[in-house]
Design an enzyme around this catalytic site. Structure first.
Site, mmCIF file in Angstrom:
data_model
loop_
_atom_site.group_PDB
_atom_site.id
_atom_site.type_symbol
_atom_site.label_atom_id
_atom_site.label_comp_id
_atom_site.label_asym_id
_atom_site.label_seq_id
_atom_site.Cartn_x
_atom_site.Cartn_y
_atom_site.Cartn_z
ATOM 1 N N ARG A 58 0.800 -1.230 0.000
ATOM 2 C CA ARG A 58 0.000 0.000 0.000
ATOM 3 C C ARG A 58 0.827 1.272 0.000
ATOM 4 N NH1 ARG A 58 -3.150 -4.023 1.866
ATOM 5 N NH2 ARG A 58 -1.208 -4.678 2.791
ATOM 6 N N THR A 59 1.813 1.336 0.879
ATOM 7 C CA THR A 59 2.507 2.616 1.051
ATOM 8 C C THR A 59 3.217 3.012 -0.244
ATOM 9 O OG1 THR A 59 2.784 2.103 3.383
ATOM 10 C CG2 THR A 59 4.130 3.886 2.505
ATOM 11 N N LYS A 88 25.579 -4.648 -1.118
ATOM 12 C CA LYS A 88 27.062 -4.656 -1.105
ATOM 13 C C LYS A 88 27.624 -3.955 0.126
ATOM 14 C CE LYS A 88 26.999 -4.309 -6.141
ATOM 15 N NZ LYS A 88 27.267 -3.431 -7.301
ATOM 16 N N ARG A 109 11.453 3.987 3.224
ATOM 17 C CA ARG A 109 11.076 3.021 4.283
ATOM 18 C C ARG A 109 12.334 2.274 4.700
ATOM 19 N NH1 ARG A 109 5.971 -0.953 4.346
ATOM 20 N NH2 ARG A 109 5.093 1.025 5.057
ATOM 21 N N HIS A 137 5.211 6.124 11.481
ATOM 22 C CA HIS A 137 4.648 5.893 10.144
ATOM 23 C C HIS A 137 3.668 7.042 9.870
ATOM 24 C CE1 HIS A 137 3.509 3.948 6.556
ATOM 25 N NE2 HIS A 137 3.172 2.750 6.993
HETATM 26 C C1 NCD Z 1 2.308 -1.247 8.042
HETATM 27 C C2 NCD Z 1 3.772 -0.968 8.161
HETATM 28 O O1 NCD Z 1 4.567 -1.271 7.277
HETATM 29 O O2 NCD Z 1 4.116 -0.384 9.181
HETATM 30 N N1 NCD Z 1 1.864 -1.431 6.758
HETATM 31 C C3 NCD Z 1 1.437 -0.327 6.116
HETATM 32 O O3 NCD Z 1 2.207 0.523 5.784
HETATM 33 N N2 NCD Z 1 0.122 -0.222 5.917
HETATM 34 C C4 NCD Z 1 1.821 -2.199 9.012
HETATM 35 C C5 NCD Z 1 2.288 -3.608 9.004
HETATM 36 O O4 NCD Z 1 3.163 -4.007 8.254
HETATM 37 O O5 NCD Z 1 1.761 -4.369 9.813
#
Ligand code: NCD
Length: 315
Positions: A58-59, A88, A109, A137
């Site tokens: 999703r993100t 590497k 991320r 997040h």
């Molecule tokens: C979440 C995350 O990566 O923190 N996913 C997301 O971005 N919707 C939650 C998760 O992985 O459980």
């Protein structure tokens, strides 16, 4: 309402209530463009770089979808640990000092808390934190808040229950920090012993005008009729041992039956992906809003990029 003047968005910790309201308002104003109902292209000529050290559906995809809808372009590194020079041994700072040449904004991320703040120090372009380890997040929280705002019409005077692995869930951290900036918010934190919300977050919350109840009892929390119930996945990848994981695994599973114990229509949120903590029997419950959250994610991520890249925006 006030735009964010900082270069980057590394956490909800650094946002004011006014910043949050600005982003939510902009998200709604951008909706016709993102839906393809307007010819405006506010981010034409801008490129987004997504660089993800951890998995995502999703993100990353909603960032990319928003950028394309707003007229910009995208380049993507979706599996940085294996298919970038991180494999590497390249450091985060060297990676950032390279990839900031390839676009105008970076969605990052990373598996370590604080990675977005560190990246911001080395980047000449804005960084948006797309999740940093067990820390924050912020984009998830903005989409959570937009979903609540659309359903309830307010962010003040609400009662939210958060349930699951509150020690490791960055989405729970960020929404706790965010809603603490609003008035008269009650939190019910449902978690087993050993999985409490991190102390630094509790300390910030306790300094605000909020009420906090901590419990292990999910049905009891439902019977207390919160406005919102936010279920969280157990963050398996953050555990040191199978034993530690087994201490919480299977502890909570929200079912339709549990919700039907009360008359109130509770808004059910989940950051997704769900595993065992949210039964499919909840999917047609009128309060279930977790797939609406994914729609709202495109809007808020588009708004955050637009705010950081277009200081002179006129819509
Ligand atoms: C979440 C995350 O990566 O923190 N996913 C997301 O971005 N919707 C939650 C998760 O992985 O459980």
């Amino acid at each position: 309402m006030e735009r964010v003047y900082a270069k980057s968005i590394t956490g909800v910790k650094n946002l004011t209530r006014g910043n949050i309201e600005y982003i939510l308002d902009l998200a709604l104003r951008l909706e016709p463009i993102i839906q393809g109902e307007s010819d405006k292209k506010p981010l034409a000529g801008k490129k987004l770089v997504t660089f993800f050290y951890e998995p995502s559906t999703r993100t990353r995809m909603s960032f990319e979808s928003a950028m394309l809808s707003l007229g910009g372009g995208v380049i993507s590194m979706s599996d940085a640990m294996r298919s970038s020079s991180v494999w590497k041994g390249e450091t985060l700072q060297d990676t950032i000092r390279t990839i900031h040449n390839y676009g105008h904004i970076i969605a990052l991320r990373h598996f370590e808390g604080g990675a977005a703040e560190k990246a911001d120090l080395y980047s000449k372009v804005p960084i948006i934190n797309a999740g940093d380890g067990p820390n924050e997040h912020p984009t998830q929280t903005l989409l959570d808040l937009l979903t609540i705002k659309k359903r309830l019409g307010r962010l003040d005077n609400i009662h939210i229950a958060l349930c699951g692995d509150l020690k490791h869930t960055r989405s729970a951290n960020s929404i706790s920090l965010a809603l603490s900036k609003f008035d008269n918010v009650k939190f019910t934190l449902v978690r087993p012993e050993g999985f409490e919300t991190q102390q630094w977050i509790l300390d910030i919350m306790k300094g605000k005008n909020v009420e906090i109840v901590e419990t292990e009892d999910l049905q009891g929390a439902i019977n207390d009729e919160p406005d919102v119930l936010y279920m969280c996945r157990i963050q398996k990848e953050r555990f040191d041992s199978e034993e530690a994981f087994n201490a919480i695994n299977g502890k909570y599973c929200l079912t339709r039956e549990m919700l039907s114990q009360v008359d109130k229509n509770i808004i059910v949120l989940h950051h997704l992906p769900r595993v065992d903590e949210l039964d499919e029997s909840v999917d047609d419950y009128p309060g279930a809003a977790y797939f609406e959250q994914t729609y709202n994610g495109v809007l808020v991520r588009g708004a955050m990029m637009t705010m950081l890249l277009k200081k002179d925006l006129e819509l």
